[in-house]
Design a protein around this motif. Structure first.
Motif, short mmCIF file in Angstrom:
data_model
loop_
_atom_site.label_atom_id
_atom_site.label_comp_id
_atom_site.label_asym_id
_atom_site.label_seq_id
_atom_site.Cartn_x
_atom_site.Cartn_y
_atom_site.Cartn_z
N LEU A 25 0.94 -1.17 0.02
CA LEU A 25 0.03 0.06 0.12
C LEU A 25 0.93 1.23 0.05
O LEU A 25 0.72 2.16 -0.83
CB LEU A 25 -0.98 -0.01 1.17
N ARG A 51 2.37 1.72 -3.40
CA ARG A 51 1.54 2.32 -4.49
C ARG A 51 1.17 3.70 -4.18
O ARG A 51 0.84 4.45 -4.86
CB ARG A 51 -0.08 1.56 -4.30
N ARG A 62 -12.14 2.92 -11.79
CA ARG A 62 -12.96 2.19 -10.89
C ARG A 62 -13.02 3.40 -9.68
O ARG A 62 -11.88 3.60 -9.08
CB ARG A 62 -12.35 1.02 -10.14
N VAL A 63 -14.27 3.93 -9.38
CA VAL A 63 -14.15 5.05 -8.47
C VAL A 63 -15.52 4.81 -7.41
O VAL A 63 -16.50 3.90 -7.99
CB VAL A 63 -14.54 6.26 -8.96
N VAL A 64 -15.56 5.29 -6.54
CA VAL A 64 -16.78 5.54 -5.61
C VAL A 64 -17.78 6.03 -6.17
O VAL A 64 -17.51 7.29 -6.72
CB VAL A 64 -16.39 6.11 -4.42
N PRO A 65 -18.96 5.66 -6.25
CA PRO A 65 -20.02 6.47 -7.07
C PRO A 65 -20.27 8.13 -6.28
O PRO A 65 -20.06 7.84 -5.18
CB PRO A 65 -21.30 5.55 -6.97
N ARG A 66 -20.52 8.73 -7.02
CA ARG A 66 -21.06 10.12 -6.35
C ARG A 66 -19.83 11.09 -6.13
O ARG A 66 -20.08 12.06 -5.83
CB ARG A 66 -21.86 9.88 -4.98
N VAL A 67 -18.56 10.63 -6.35
CA VAL A 67 -17.44 11.42 -5.84
C VAL A 67 -17.19 12.31 -7.23
O VAL A 67 -16.99 11.75 -8.42
CB VAL A 67 -16.19 10.69 -5.62
N GLU A 124 -12.28 15.66 -7.46
CA GLU A 124 -11.87 14.68 -6.41
C GLU A 124 -10.98 13.35 -6.74
O GLU A 124 -10.06 13.09 -6.06
CB GLU A 124 -13.04 14.40 -5.50
N GLU A 161 -7.13 12.74 -5.54
CA GLU A 161 -7.18 11.87 -4.60
C GLU A 161 -5.81 11.44 -4.42
O GLU A 161 -5.33 11.35 -3.40
CB GLU A 161 -8.04 10.65 -4.59
N LEU A 212 -3.77 13.95 -2.36
CA LEU A 212 -4.20 14.07 -1.11
C LEU A 212 -3.60 13.00 -0.25
O LEU A 212 -3.25 13.08 0.91
CB LEU A 212 -5.82 14.02 -0.89
N ARG A 267 -5.02 20.68 0.02
CA ARG A 267 -5.79 20.50 -0.82
C ARG A 267 -6.05 21.58 -1.95
O ARG A 267 -6.27 21.16 -3.25
CB ARG A 267 -7.33 20.76 -0.14
N ALA A 320 -24.12 4.18 -1.78
CA ALA A 320 -23.12 4.74 -2.65
C ALA A 320 -22.73 5.98 -1.60
O ALA A 320 -21.63 6.41 -1.44
CB ALA A 320 -23.53 5.09 -3.80
N ARG A 321 -23.76 6.93 -1.27
CA ARG A 321 -23.70 8.03 -0.52
C ARG A 321 -22.78 7.60 0.88
O ARG A 321 -21.95 8.47 1.36
CB ARG A 321 -24.99 8.58 -0.18
N LEU A 376 -20.94 5.11 1.55
CA LEU A 376 -19.61 4.66 1.29
C LEU A 376 -18.67 5.95 0.86
O LEU A 376 -17.45 6.12 1.59
CB LEU A 376 -19.47 3.84 -0.08
N ASP A 377 -19.05 6.90 -0.10
CA ASP A 377 -18.48 8.09 -0.10
C ASP A 377 -18.14 8.63 1.21
O ASP A 377 -17.25 9.10 1.22
CB ASP A 377 -19.20 8.80 -0.87
N ARG A 387 -15.49 6.80 3.37
CA ARG A 387 -14.14 7.16 2.80
C ARG A 387 -13.60 8.26 3.09
O ARG A 387 -12.41 8.49 3.54
CB ARG A 387 -14.42 6.61 1.33
N ARG A 439 -10.14 8.87 5.54
CA ARG A 439 -9.02 9.71 4.99
C ARG A 439 -8.75 10.89 5.68
O ARG A 439 -7.49 11.09 6.19
CB ARG A 439 -9.14 9.86 3.44
N LEU A 443 -14.03 -0.95 -2.38
CA LEU A 443 -14.06 0.56 -2.43
C LEU A 443 -13.50 1.07 -0.95
O LEU A 443 -13.11 1.81 -0.84
CB LEU A 443 -15.28 1.04 -2.72
N ASP A 456 -8.31 -1.70 2.52
CA ASP A 456 -7.11 -1.74 2.18
C ASP A 456 -6.75 -3.38 2.16
O ASP A 456 -6.04 -3.82 1.43
CB ASP A 456 -6.20 -1.03 3.06
N LEU A 469 -3.90 -8.14 0.70
CA LEU A 469 -4.35 -6.76 0.11
C LEU A 469 -6.01 -7.17 -0.60
O LEU A 469 -6.11 -8.18 -1.30
CB LEU A 469 -3.63 -6.45 -1.15
#
Lengths: 227, 256
Positions: free
Chosen positions: A81, A84, A96-101, A105, A109, A112, A118, B186-187, B189-190, B193, B197, B215, B218, B233
């Protein structure tokens, strides 16, 4: 920067009669800083498999993969990790992403994650999105609804946001129009110029000859398809 | 770097039935670990043992406390453990009603945890509560409403706000997105996350949803019949699973 020695890989499919499929045997390669090396060989030669092993996504059956000071074979998850995050970038074929972001961003990412502030991260993300011709009206939207080509460019922007010392590129110019293809090629050249070690898969032969210093044909290391 | 949580040789049996056994791992600061497996594989039993909700038959759960360094939480006195649960630890239940007080207002639910650690100034508590409701995207106008009037997704977000208001360092989550419809998932999870972070949280998430762990987590731990059968992983375990059961689990997911 990247050294692969005597690397072998087989898949055991336990739920399909425990079939063992050997996909690679005794692969060797090394890539120096500032160098771009293309992996070649027909479909099934193991290009993507090798790429995924170097990223730590697939287990290696034996051999070693050294990136900087770390041997990925047998490394702890947190070491991979950290690698990476700080050292090794990967532009895959699919986003491949989290929906809604928001797109901005998504691109910011990786910056960050290494602790950049930021504002600087956003500025860099904006610069890349602009260069890759993603209309500003889309920046605040999630890329999940974008067209294939747009998603690919967002993926590239994200991959190039942070200056990784080593990079893996899986078909970075596929499905791009000529203008954006040129932008991506210049991003690759800039990364080389700042000293990144790059391994790429390019089906686009012209792109390959334009940015790559060497080609490595994996057919010689393959077991099934090449035999 | 020292682990935040160091788990050794955990075993919990229910009579002759093994809940979970031979579990050992280290969790480092900022890491998110997923525990997956089918119903009855022992993942919730394990989570409850780690979080002090169940007492395991044997083993150690060593947590890096702020004041006294690494301490085995199973050897702590009950008041010490309760204090830990109110401050550095948080537990997000699958059903929000298990983690909320349903007859207390939303603001009260968030404020209560602050009061439990000594906050007394009403105005400050209300301000923090309002701030946290905003962070989990609940309108401040709903601060005096009871969670019984909230939708399932809002209740879940309120539960998260209640848990995170004391700035915990380790969050245990049991199917945090279970039972929610996909847009709400989804909301959430966002949100999770971003919080992980920005606050540098470590988390252990139990779920049977592989998309959720891909999503959020790690690292992954796969359980079957009370045993940990594979770890690694997250993308390694999902993309190149080694064990027969993990291969079956991964290949059983419907593609959308």
């Amino acid at each position: 920067m990247i050294t692969v020695e005597n690397l072998s890989k087989s898949f055991t499919l336990h739920n399909q009669g425990s079939a063992v499929i050997d996909v690679m045997r005794g692969a060797n390669l090394s890539v120096a800083a500032g160098e771009c090396v293309a992996l070649t060989g027909q479909s099934g030669a193991g290009k993507s498999t090798l790429m995924r092993m170097i990223y730590g996504n697939y287990f290696a059956s034996s051999g070693s993969i050294r990136i900087g000071d770390l041997d990925l074979v047998g490394a702890e998850p947190r070491q991979i990790l950290a690698l990476r995050r700080d050292t090794l970038g990967y532009v895959s074929q699919f986003l491949r992403v989290v929906p809604r972001v928001a797109t901005l961003e998504v691109v910011a990412e990786p910056l960050l994650a290494v602790g950049q502030d930021r504002e600087a991260a956003r500025a860099r993300a904006e610069e890349l999105l602009r260069r890759l011709n993603i209309p500003q009206t889309l920046w605040s939207l999630s890329p999940t609804t974008f067209s294939g080509g747009e998603q690919q460019r967002v993926n590239i922007a994200r991959g190039f946001a942070y200056d990784y010392p080593a990079m893996l590129l899986d078909e970075p110019t596929a499905s791009l129009d000529p203008v954006n293809r040129e932008v991506v090629l210049s991003l690759i050249k800039e990364a080389k110029a700042r000293g990144a070690a790059i391994i790429g898969i390019f089906h686009d032969a012209e792109a390959r000859s334009e940015v790559c210093d060497r080609e490595i044909d994996l057919s010689g290391f393959g077991v099934g398809a090449a035999a | 770097m020292t682990p935040l949580l160091s788990v050794r040789d955990i075993r919990k049996t229910y009579g002759s039935h093994v809940g979970c056994t031979d579990v050992a791992f280290d969790l480092y600061p900022g890491e998110v670990m997923g525990i997956v497996g089918e119903s009855g594989s022992g993942k919730t039993t394990l989570l409850n043992c780690l979080a002090g909700q169940l007492t395991p038959d044997q083993g150690q759960v060593v947590f890096g406390t702020r004041e006294a360094g690494p301490r085995d939480t199973l050897q702590m006195s009950e008041p010490e453990r309760r204090m830990l649960r109110r401050t550095d630890w948080a537990f997000v239940h699958q059903h929000a009603r298990d983690g909320l007080r349903m007859n207390v207002s939303a603001g009260g639910n968030v404020g209560e945890r602050l009061m439990a650690v000594g906050a007394r100034h009403y105005g400050d508590i209300r301000d923090s509560a309002a701030d946290w409701l905003g962070r989990v995207e609940i309108s401040e106008a709903r601060i005096d409403d009871r969670p019984t009037t909230f939708s399932g997704g809002m209740q879940q977000r309120l539960q998260i706000a209640r848990n995170l208001v004391t700035n915990p360092r380790l969050v245990f989550m049991d199917e945090p997105t279970g039972g929610l419809d996909v847009s709400v998932q989804a909301r959430l999870l966002d949100l999770l996350r971003g919080l992980v972070r920005d606050m540098g949280l470590s988390a252990i998430i139990v779920t049977h949803d592989l998309a959720v762990v891909r999503l959020l987590a790690d690292r992954l731990m796969v359980m079957k019949d009370g045993h940990v059968i594979e770890t690694g992983l997250t993308d390694q375990v999902l993309d190149d699973p080694q064990e027969p059961y993990t291969q079956l689990l991964v290949s059983s997911v419907l593609q959308v």
